[in-house]
Design a protein around this motif. Structure first.
Motif, PDB file in Angstrom:
ATOM      1  N   VAL A 934       1.296  -1.601   0.481  1.00 61.72           N
ATOM      2  CA  VAL A 934      -0.218   0.090   0.261  1.00 61.72           C
ATOM      3  C   VAL A 934       0.529   1.482   0.234  1.00 61.72           C
ATOM      4  CG1 VAL A 934      -1.774   1.391   0.802  1.00 61.72           C
ATOM      5  CG2 VAL A 934      -2.156  -0.899   0.864  1.00 61.72           C
ATOM      6  N   ARG A 935       2.202   1.125   0.912  1.00 59.09           N
ATOM      7  CA  ARG A 935       2.577   2.318   0.798  1.00 59.09           C
ATOM      8  C   ARG A 935       3.163   2.282  -0.564  1.00 59.09           C
ATOM      9  NH1 ARG A 935       7.439   4.076   0.592  1.00 59.09           N
ATOM     10  NH2 ARG A 935       8.390   2.268  -0.143  1.00 59.09           N
ATOM     11  N   LEU A 936       3.866   1.586  -1.384  1.00 59.11           N
ATOM     12  CA  LEU A 936       4.195   1.392  -2.598  1.00 59.11           C
ATOM     13  C   LEU A 936       3.584   2.329  -3.489  1.00 59.11           C
ATOM     14  CD1 LEU A 936       7.272   1.667  -4.454  1.00 59.11           C
ATOM     15  CD2 LEU A 936       6.765  -0.158  -3.990  1.00 59.11           C
ATOM     16  N   ALA A 937       2.547   1.703  -3.297  1.00 55.58           N
ATOM     17  CA  ALA A 937       1.065   2.121  -4.447  1.00 55.58           C
ATOM     18  C   ALA A 937       1.189   3.575  -3.897  1.00 55.58           C
ATOM     19  CB  ALA A 937      -0.647   1.207  -4.479  1.00 55.58           C
ATOM     20  N   GLY A 938       1.114   4.154  -2.561  1.00 60.13           N
ATOM     21  CA  GLY A 938       0.801   5.454  -2.314  1.00 60.13           C
ATOM     22  C   GLY A 938       1.291   6.576  -3.363  1.00 60.13           C
ATOM     23  N   ALA A 939       2.929   5.676  -2.707  1.00 61.10           N
ATOM     24  CA  ALA A 939       4.033   7.181  -3.419  1.00 61.10           C
ATOM     25  C   ALA A 939       3.341   6.876  -5.101  1.00 61.10           C
ATOM     26  CB  ALA A 939       4.883   6.363  -2.514  1.00 61.10           C
ATOM     27  N   VAL A 940       3.728   6.348  -5.407  1.00 62.06           N
ATOM     28  CA  VAL A 940       3.848   5.787  -6.645  1.00 62.06           C
ATOM     29  C   VAL A 940       2.214   6.603  -7.500  1.00 62.06           C
ATOM     30  CG1 VAL A 940       2.510   4.725  -8.966  1.00 62.06           C
ATOM     31  CG2 VAL A 940       5.167   3.775  -7.798  1.00 62.06           C
ATOM     32  N   GLU A 941       1.743   6.564  -7.033  1.00 62.49           N
ATOM     33  CA  GLU A 941      -0.051   7.267  -7.097  1.00 62.49           C
ATOM     34  C   GLU A 941       0.082   8.683  -6.533  1.00 62.49           C
ATOM     35  OE1 GLU A 941      -4.420   6.038  -7.861  1.00 62.49           O
ATOM     36  OE2 GLU A 941      -3.652   5.543  -5.914  1.00 62.49           O
ATOM     37  N   GLY A 942       0.492   8.705  -5.945  1.00 65.67           N
ATOM     38  CA  GLY A 942       0.461  10.451  -4.816  1.00 65.67           C
ATOM     39  C   GLY A 942       1.447  11.092  -5.300  1.00 65.67           C
ATOM     40  N   LEU A 943       2.781  10.444  -5.565  1.00 62.18           N
ATOM     41  CA  LEU A 943       4.161  11.357  -5.938  1.00 62.18           C
ATOM     42  C   LEU A 943       4.319  11.308  -6.925  1.00 62.18           C
ATOM     43  CD1 LEU A 943       5.638  10.305  -2.230  1.00 62.18           C
ATOM     44  CD2 LEU A 943       4.343  12.077  -2.849  1.00 62.18           C
ATOM     45  N   TYR A 944       4.136  10.648  -7.788  1.00 63.92           N
ATOM     46  CA  TYR A 944       5.078  10.383  -9.362  1.00 63.92           C
ATOM     47  C   TYR A 944       4.249  10.666  -9.831  1.00 63.92           C
ATOM     48  CZ  TYR A 944       9.277   8.819  -6.138  1.00 63.92           C
ATOM     49  OH  TYR A 944      10.085   8.394  -6.294  1.00 63.92           O
ATOM     50  N   MET A 945       2.916  10.263  -9.962  1.00 61.49           N
ATOM     51  CA  MET A 945       1.941  10.303 -11.037  1.00 61.49           C
ATOM     52  C   MET A 945       0.672  11.290 -10.501  1.00 61.49           C
ATOM     53  SD  MET A 945       0.301   6.594 -11.297  1.00 61.49           S
ATOM     54  CE  MET A 945      -0.964   5.894 -12.501  1.00 61.49           C
ATOM     55  N   GLU A 946       1.200  12.524  -9.047  1.00 62.17           N
ATOM     56  CA  GLU A 946       0.633  13.145  -8.938  1.00 62.17           C
ATOM     57  C   GLU A 946      -1.130  13.328  -8.528  1.00 62.17           C
ATOM     58  OE1 GLU A 946       1.894  16.498 -11.247  1.00 62.17           O
ATOM     59  OE2 GLU A 946       3.921  16.399 -10.478  1.00 62.17           O
ATOM     60  N   ARG A 947      -1.711  11.918  -8.617  1.00 60.57           N
ATOM     61  CA  ARG A 947      -2.896  11.886  -7.677  1.00 60.57           C
ATOM     62  C   ARG A 947      -3.008  12.363  -7.142  1.00 60.57           C
ATOM     63  NH1 ARG A 947      -3.961   6.230 -12.287  1.00 60.57           N
ATOM     64  NH2 ARG A 947      -3.362   7.543 -13.502  1.00 60.57           N
ATOM     65  N   THR A 948      -3.177  13.072  -6.489  1.00 56.15           N
ATOM     66  CA  THR A 948      -3.909  12.921  -5.125  1.00 56.15           C
ATOM     67  C   THR A 948      -4.795  12.947  -3.978  1.00 56.15           C
ATOM     68  OG1 THR A 948      -2.370  14.934  -5.111  1.00 56.15           O
ATOM     69  CG2 THR A 948      -3.283  15.065  -3.319  1.00 56.15           C
ATOM     70  N   ALA A 949      -6.110  13.090  -4.763  1.00 60.96           N
ATOM     71  CA  ALA A 949      -6.920  12.239  -3.266  1.00 60.96           C
ATOM     72  C   ALA A 949      -7.245  10.613  -3.804  1.00 60.96           C
ATOM     73  CB  ALA A 949      -8.104  13.000  -4.645  1.00 60.96           C
ATOM     74  N   PRO A 950      -6.792   9.809  -5.296  1.00 55.11           N
ATOM     75  CA  PRO A 950      -7.203   8.868  -4.692  1.00 55.11           C
ATOM     76  C   PRO A 950      -5.917   8.637  -3.772  1.00 55.11           C
ATOM     77  CG  PRO A 950      -6.560   9.743  -6.848  1.00 55.11           C
ATOM     78  CD  PRO A 950      -6.625  10.736  -6.383  1.00 55.11           C
ATOM     79  N   ALA A 951      -4.879   9.353  -4.068  1.00 57.97           N
ATOM     80  CA  ALA A 951      -3.514   8.480  -3.414  1.00 57.97           C
ATOM     81  C   ALA A 951      -4.417   8.805  -1.804  1.00 57.97           C
ATOM     82  CB  ALA A 951      -2.492   9.075  -3.639  1.00 57.97           C
ATOM     83  N   LEU A 952      -4.575   9.610  -1.168  1.00 54.60           N
ATOM     84  CA  LEU A 952      -4.885   9.900  -0.346  1.00 54.60           C
ATOM     85  C   LEU A 952      -5.953   8.537   0.343  1.00 54.60           C
ATOM     86  CD1 LEU A 952      -4.288  13.588   0.249  1.00 54.60           C
ATOM     87  CD2 LEU A 952      -2.928  11.945   1.590  1.00 54.60           C
ATOM     88  N   ALA A 953      -6.667   8.609  -0.685  1.00 56.37           N
ATOM     89  CA  ALA A 953      -8.435   7.697  -0.252  1.00 56.37           C
ATOM     90  C   ALA A 953      -7.307   6.323  -0.147  1.00 56.37           C
ATOM     91  CB  ALA A 953      -8.463   8.170  -1.264  1.00 56.37           C
ATOM     92  N   ARG A 954      -6.504   5.860  -0.707  1.00 60.00           N
ATOM     93  CA  ARG A 954      -6.086   4.269  -0.862  1.00 60.00           C
ATOM     94  C   ARG A 954      -4.890   4.401   0.530  1.00 60.00           C
ATOM     95  NH1 ARG A 954      -3.643   0.999  -4.353  1.00 60.00           N
ATOM     96  NH2 ARG A 954      -3.854   2.357  -6.098  1.00 60.00           N
ATOM     97  N   VAL A 955      -4.179   5.516   0.881  1.00 61.34           N
ATOM     98  CA  VAL A 955      -3.997   5.056   2.627  1.00 61.34           C
ATOM     99  C   VAL A 955      -4.441   5.666   3.343  1.00 61.34           C
ATOM    100  CG1 VAL A 955      -1.605   6.798   3.513  1.00 61.34           C
ATOM    101  CG2 VAL A 955      -1.897   6.205   1.397  1.00 61.34           C
ATOM    102  N   ASP A 956      -5.124   6.701   3.607  1.00 59.54           N
ATOM    103  CA  ASP A 956      -6.045   7.363   4.743  1.00 59.54           C
ATOM    104  C   ASP A 956      -7.096   5.350   4.630  1.00 59.54           C
ATOM    105  OD1 ASP A 956      -4.952   9.123   4.932  1.00 59.54           O
ATOM    106  OD2 ASP A 956      -6.606  10.019   4.185  1.00 59.54           O
ATOM    107  N   ALA A 957      -7.634   4.694   4.103  1.00 60.79           N
ATOM    108  CA  ALA A 957      -8.331   3.561   4.055  1.00 60.79           C
ATOM    109  C   ALA A 957      -7.571   2.211   5.209  1.00 60.79           C
ATOM    110  CB  ALA A 957      -8.787   2.682   2.617  1.00 60.79           C
ATOM    111  N   ALA A 958      -6.150   2.119   4.292  1.00 61.11           N
ATOM    112  CA  ALA A 958      -5.406   1.241   4.667  1.00 61.11           C
ATOM    113  C   ALA A 958      -5.670   1.761   6.283  1.00 61.11           C
ATOM    114  CB  ALA A 958      -4.015   1.446   4.330  1.00 61.11           C
ATOM    115  N   ILE A 959      -4.644   2.539   6.648  1.00 58.47           N
ATOM    116  CA  ILE A 959      -4.336   3.397   8.175  1.00 58.47           C
ATOM    117  C   ILE A 959      -6.046   2.727   8.900  1.00 58.47           C
ATOM    118  CG2 ILE A 959      -4.743   5.431   9.817  1.00 58.47           C
ATOM    119  CD1 ILE A 959      -2.662   6.856   7.099  1.00 58.47           C
TER     120      ILE A 959
END
Length: 984
Positions: A934-959
């Motif tokens: 999840v952490r790597l997927a969130g980093a790829v989506e949020g930091l590299y692909m700059e899809r902030t909202a779905p990345a945060l949704a993924r990470v927050d759900a995991a938390i």
């Protein structure tokens, strides 16, 4: 003959120069460099010739051949004067840099007159001035000359140290060493060490640093009380300079350090390892430095009374410490006198005298995990190791008859003191003038020779040398027969039967056969013993008991081999016969031995509580009635059983008591090595790895000195691996270097697989310590050797796979792929699913990380191999000990694609990995793996692909999910990632 085909054009020449530049300095590199200069002279390309000459000068400089370096440089300088346009900025920089090399080379040669040295410095200054270069490097060389001569050093130092560094200055690490040595010479240890700190800590380094600085800093560290730091730096620093002709002086200072810290035995060991330096060092300055360190060591060894100890020295003759010291003293005194005569001072002799007059700084400093004394080296040269002090063995009788009778009496009692008697008798009977007593009580010489053979056979069997034991027992049986001692002959023959059955049974191809053959052999041996006992007339009660003991042992070993329920009852029945017979005839030794066997049988049959009950009763009898020498082994068995019952505290108590009890008896007559090994395992269960390490090393030395060398080397291998796990990498490497230098290993007499295991552990330690070049060389050599292990392709698969990983870490992906090919081919013969999958995935990751999109295709091809391995493992029903091969592969696809910038593919692979992990609850072992996906997927989506909202949704759900499971520690990295995504 050329060392390789000569280049046919300049492109081939430059390629050959690059290849030679990768070789370690030494004769091979130097000879090749000479050949390449000859080749370069055939081409009409002055730049190519300059490059070849520069490589040759490097080879001479770092190969400790200072007489040749200036000659080569003179050619380069002439080319510069004649064709300056040939020298681009890089070649010009090299030219002016190497003025310092020539100054150092001339300084190292006492035959070069002082005016010539000064003339060269003037030439350097004039050349630098004409080229509009700053003179700081010149003043550095002027200081080196003043310090060497011993005149005007303070002023010369100020003129150098006060100037600003330039591009042509020595590297920062080398200049730090020079400044620190200046203050060291002034007696200011503390200031010198403060200056040295960036180098000693590894922040500043070069080809010769920090190894050079370390060698000079060792004694100041001791004088300022920093013993642990000195120990640590000695281990790392010595490894960086050993066997290096251009750093012979540094080796000499490490020898001196050993001599002044109570580590004379290690010093002699290191001297042996560097014996080639006596012949290879062509620099008189390095020779003087090296020989003075050698003499400090030899002087100390001789002072301690070991002047006759053999040691390594100049080739062509055998040396003792005293003889070598005299030779070294003469040569070093002559060198110092030659330098002083050239310099017109006594500085070099004074420096040498000061080192030789230095008193030991510590009585004892444990430098390695294998601390050795000079007495250990003496004992290692003896046929029979010197016995440890014994408190319960009386002095040996003076009378030969009494000695023989005493040996037999102790042997009948099972008393460990018989070993000293047999050892003494072995020496006496081997003498030319031996005269056997004409004493009816002693019996004929044939009987004594049979007794001695029997004792040797017991020793061989204790070391698992079964074939040797069989031969000795059978020879003893023949002698007993010839002496008319049928009972003793029957016991010896029964011993031979048991040893033969214990030996690994082999088929006609000399490969180990299945355990069924061994079980059949033990059954047949038991039947033969029964017949032997029935057919032998006139057996004494003790002989009857020994035969019953051997019969019981055969059934016990059969149960151990088979673990079959059908073999339990016969084993107990046979043991019952022994116990009843021993009790009826009052044979205390046989009775307690039977009790120990009885407890062992309970343990082998899986009834550990009954084994404890049996041992407790036996211990009560031993403490009340004896024999006391059975206490160590009985307590040791109880400790092992307690460990099996998952009670390490109780096991530790029993094993510690066993060790204390063993101290009452001769060290070569007990199982002390086994007790130490069991204590090491117990300490690991108790979370005491440092104590476990101490017990492993003690177990190893006990085995090597009194038991099996195989067991000893195995214990050392385990100790080295544990050291790596404890991040004591240099300890592990030093230990293995010492063990691999053992004569039987160095001569190839040890089992090649065990030697390979030791080398493999060393390669892993080098890798863990960051020495990738040395680790890669060792792994590659092991992979090449193990390719011929047709009987063990699984081990080759493991070694080749690890080799591929270290090659990939060094960016050598072609060789890495070739090694993977070997690993996969061996894996096909003997599957190692989890290991080969790990290696494939790691190589793929490294290639993608190093090469990005350029390496993606090859990385994916490697992952395809890993996928085929995972499919085959699933079909075979293989269950990995660690991560699922499928989920691990999906995660690696995610990482590989992310490194290459294929973010959509990476995200899809990571989603697949999460799905493969499935559902889990609190405390599930998969939590950590899922969180990382999840952490790597969130980093790829949020930091590299700059899809902030779905990345945060993924990470927050995991938390949220992890928090609900109480996995707050696992959730922490996800919270950090969420904060980072929001910030960016």
């Amino acid at each position: 003959m050329p060392t390789a085909p000569l280049p046919q054009n300049t492109d081939e020449l430059y390629a050959a120069l690059r290849d030679n530049g990768q070789r370690p300095y030494g004769r091979t590199r130097t000879v090749t460099a000479e050949e390449l200069v000859d080749a370069a002279e055939q081409f009409d390309d002055p730049a190519a010739l300059v490059c070849a000459l520069l490589e040759l000068q490097s080879a001479y400089t770092y190969g400790s051949e200072p007489r040749k370096s200036p000659v080569v440089f003179a050619r380069i300088l002439n080319l510069y004067d004649e064709q300056p346009d040939v020298f681009d900025d890089s070649l010009r920089h090299q030219l002016f840099w190497r003025f310092k090399w020539v100054a150092n080379a001339l300084l190292a040669l006492p035959e070069v007159p002082l005016p010539t040295l000064r003339q060269w410095l003037t030439e350097m200054r004039d050349r630098y001035t004409k080229a509009d270069l700053d003179l700081q490097p010149y003043y550095g060389q002027a200081y080196d000359l003043a310090a060497h001569i011993g005149e005007g050093a303070d002023l010369a130092y100020d003129l150098w140290a006060s100037r600003v560094r330039t591009r042509l200055s020595d590297c920062e690490a080398c200049e730090i060493c020079t400044r620190a040595r200046y203050h060291l010479g002034a007696g200011d240890d503390a200031r010198a060490l403060r200056i040295w700190e960036p180098v000693l800590s590894g922040k500043d380094s070069c080809q010769e640093e920090p190894a050079r600085s370390v060698s000079y800093a060792l004694l100041p560290l001791l004088r300022t009380g920093q013993t642990d730091r000195a120990r640590e730096l000695h281990l790392a620093g010595y490894r960086a300079c050993r066997r290096n002709a251009s750093m012979a002086g540094e080796v000499g200072r490490h020898l001196e350090f050993c001599a002044l810290t109570g580590n004379e035995a290690r010093g002699l060991e290191l001297l042996s390892e560097n014996r080639t330096l006596f012949e290879e060092v062509d620099s008189p300055s390095e020779q003087l430095d090296f020989l003075t360190g050698v003499e400090v060591l030899l002087q100390r060894v001789e002072f301690l009374g070991h002047g006759e100890l053999a040691c390594a020295g100049y080739a062509g003759r055998a040396w003792t410490v005293s003889a070598l010291r005299a030779e070294v003293r003469g040569r070093a005194d002559d060198l110092a006198a030659r330098f002083d005569a050239r310099n017109g001072t006594t500085t070099q002799s004074a420096h040498r005298r000061a080192r030789l007059e230095c008193a030991p700084l510590l009585d004892a400093l444990e430098l390695t995990l294998r601390p050795r004394e000079l007495d250990d080296l003496v004992a290692s040269d003896e046929a029979v190791p010197a016995a440890a002090p014994v408190r319960r063995t009386a002095a040996l009788p003076e009378s030969l008859s009494e000695l023989i009778l005493r040996a037999r009496e102790l042997h009948a009692q099972g008393h460990p003191g018989d070993a000293a008697c047999w050892a003494r008798l072995r020496v006496l009977t081997a003498a030319r003038d031996y005269r056997h007593p004409e004493d009816p009580a002693v019996g004929p010489l044939l009987q004594l020779r049979a007794d001695l053979l029997t004792d040797e056979a017991y020793t061989a069997r204790s070391k698992d040398e079964f074939d040797e034991a069989v031969a000795l027992h059978e020879e003893a049986a023949g002698l007993y027969e010839d002496a008319g001692l049928a009972g003793d002959a029957a016991v010896a023959q029964a011993c031979a039967l048991l040893a033969a059955a214990e030996a690994p049974v082999r088929d006609q191809s000399a490969e180990p056969a299945d355990e069924t053959a061994q079980i059949e052999a033990l059954t047949a041996a038991h039947a033969a013993m029964v017949r032997l006992q029935e057919e032998t007339l006139g057996l004494t009660p003790l002989q009857e008991a020994r035969l019953l003991r051997l019969r019981a042992s055969a059934h016990g070993i059969r149960l151990q081999a088979s673990r079959s329920e059908e073999h339990i009852a016969p084993a107990f029945a046979e043991l019952g016969l022994l116990q009843e017979f021993a009790a009826r005839h009052g044979l205390a030794n046989q009775s307690s031995g039977a009790g120990l066997l009885h407890a062992t049988l309970h343990a082998l049959s899986g009834n550990l509580p009954a084994a404890v009950t049996e041992i407790d009763a036996l211990l009560a009898r031993l403490r009340a009635e004896g024999p006391a020498w059975h206490l160590p082994r009985t307590l040791g068995l109880r400790g092992r059983i307690q460990l099996g019952l998952q009670d390490p505290e109780a096991a530790y108590k029993d094993l510690t008591e066993a060790l204390r009890a063993a101290g009452e008896w001769p060290a070569d007559a007990d199982d002390r090595g086994r007790i130490h090994q069991d204590l090491a395992e117990t300490c690991m269960h108790l979370g005491r790895p440092d104590e476990a390490l101490r017990h492993l090393t003690r177990a190893a030395e006990q085995h090597l000195r009194y038991g099996s060398r195989v067991d000893g080397f195995c214990a050392y291998s385990n100790a080295a691996q544990l050291s790596v796990d404890l991040d004591r990498v240099e300890d592990a490497i030093a230990l293995l270097d010492s063990v691999l230098a053992e004569p039987d290993i160095a001569k190839g007499e040890l089992d090649d697989r065990l030697t390979a295991q030791l080398r493999l552990t060393r390669a892993r330690a080098l890798h863990a310590g960051g020495d990738l070049k040395a680790a890669t060389a060792e792994f590659a050599e092991l992979a090449a050797e193990s390719a011929g292990w047709d009987d063990d392709p699984g081990s080759h698969a493991m070694i080749a796979g690890e080799t591929a990983v270290v090659l990939a870490e060094g960016g050598e992906f072609g060789p890495a792929r070739a090694a993977l090919g070997q690993a996969l081919a061996a894996h096909a013969k003997s599957p190692r699913y989890e290991q080969i999958s790990n290696h494939l995935r790691e190589v793929a990751r490294l290639q993608a990380k190093h090469q990005g999109m350029e390496g993606l295709r090859d990385a994916r091809a490697v992952l395809a191999d890993a996928e085929r391995v995972a499919v085959a493992a699933d079909k075979a029903g293989f269950t990995p000990q660690g991560r699922s091969l499928e989920s691990a592969l999906a995660y690696e696809h995610g990482r590989v694609n992310a490194y290459a910038g294929e973010y959509e593919s990476a995200l899809a692979a990571l989603d697949q990995a999460c799905a493969l992990l499935g559902e889990f609850g609190p405390g599930d072992d998969r939590l950590g793996e899922w969180t990382e996906c999840v952490r790597l997927a969130g980093a790829v989506e949020g930091l590299y692909m700059e899809r902030t909202a779905p990345a945060l949704a993924r990470v927050d759900a995991a938390i949220t999910r992890l928090t609900a499971l109480g996995a707050t520690e696992e959730a922490a990295p996800l919270r950090e990632l969420a904060a980072q995504i929001r910030d960016e």
